[in-house]
Scaffold this motif. Structure first.
Motif: not given
Length: 343
Positions: A89-97, A136-143, A319-329
């Protein structure tokens, strides 16, 4: 990238993963149905599918309510003889401190995944999240049925060019005879023919004998002569000897991020695997414990700066990959990124 009903997803595409741009409640429902369909195809028990539905519904619903440019990747994950379902899950929202505080029940801040984050972390077999205020925020979750397996030492994410259903970028990860090896490949051009070249490289890489990276690249070069060709690179992480062995042809970038904050770029030589090469050479680079290897296609720009993301390099490869994809893709090309770490 899809925003429609699950019925519009071609058969077999779920196995590679499906992206959804989540902007409306109807799309959030489509993401949940896609995840449930994937879990059913994987033979995941109904109880675990119910947990997956909660995770996806909470994540997608919060993108609709609070996030900017929210997207979700739904895909299978495998570990030896087991299969599970994963969402990125990837977004460019305000993020969380304060991510930990945001996961507390009852906590809500507009523009974050705060509402429902606690439910996600409880229902998922495994999850990881990183957030930066203003980015923003990047979340990875698995079941996983039967509980969480050991987490992968490497993971990647690919995204097709806007308007295409398949990506010409691909990656593969393997452990063979004690060797930890990864491949990143960028099929020439984009669309179905680039995808064919990339998937052929992945197939050959997975089936190849346990040889060093330069020999693997030579094998891949010969195998791709019936395709349009590709840029590709192979890396082998040998923590016991403290070295990364690396060989590449074409525009695949590799960087080692050391725990002390330093970084080292890796060398790929000019050429197109399957069509032209001057030479294939293997280079060795120092590898310290807790270092991170980042490899990507030219659909990711190199001006990404790890220092802008406090603590990111301590997180999971997903999470690292998702962040790079969001901001550098970049949107004008397929994009693929792989992250590997051996502790």
């Amino acid at each position: 990238m899809s925003g429609g009903a699950v019925a519009s997803i071609p058969e077999g595409l779920l196995d590679e993963g499906v992206w959804f741009r989540v902007e409306a409640a109807s799309t959030a429902a489509a993401v949940r149905r896609a995840a449930e369909r994937l879990a059913t195809e994987l033979g995941i028990p109904e109880k675990d599918i119910a947990d997956l539905s909660i995770v996806v519904a909470e994540a997608a619903g919060n993108l609709v309510k609070h996030a900017d440019e929210g997207i979700i990747l739904v895909r299978p994950v495998r570990a030896r003889e087991r299969a599970g379902a994963e969402i990125i899950v990837i977004d460019k929202g305000p993020g969380m401190a304060d991510v930990r505080h945001s996961a507390d029940d009852g906590y809500s801040t507009a523009g974050t995944l705060g509402i429902g984050l606690g439910a996600i972390t409880r229902q998922a077999s495994w999850s990881d999240i990183h957030s930066v205020p203003g980015r923003g925020t990047v979340l990875a979750a698995q079941i996983w049925p039967g509980g969480e397996p050991e987490q992968a030492w490497a993971a990647g994410i690919t995204r097709p060019l806007t308007g295409e259903q398949v990506s010409g970028d691909a990656y593969a990860i393997r452990e063979v005879d004690g060797r930890h090896q990864v491949l990143v490949v960028d099929g020439l051009g984009h669309g179905p023919l680039a995808n064919v070249a990339a998937l052929e490289a992945v197939r050959v890489f997975r089936a190849a004998p346990a040889v060093p990276p330069a020999a693997l690249v030579e094998t891949l070069h010969r195998a791709l002569n019936h395709t349009r060709g590709a840029a590709l690179a192979v890396a082998e992480l040998d923590l016991g000897r403290g070295v990364v062995r690396y060989a590449g042809l074409g525009n695949i970038s590799g960087t080692i991020f050391a725990p002390d904050g330093s970084r080292k770029g890796l060398v790929s030589l000019p050429g197109i695997a399957g069509h032209q090469k001057r030479q294939i050479r293997e280079f060795d680079y120092p590898l310290a414990a807790e270092s991170v290897l980042l490899m990507h296609s030219d659909g990711i720009v190199d001006r990404w700066n790890a220092g802008d993301y406090p603590g990111l390099l301590t997180h999971s490869p997903q999470v690292i990959a998702g962040t790079v994809l969001r901001d550098a893709g970049v949107r004008r090309d397929d994009a693929g990124v792989l992250v590997a770490r051996l502790s």
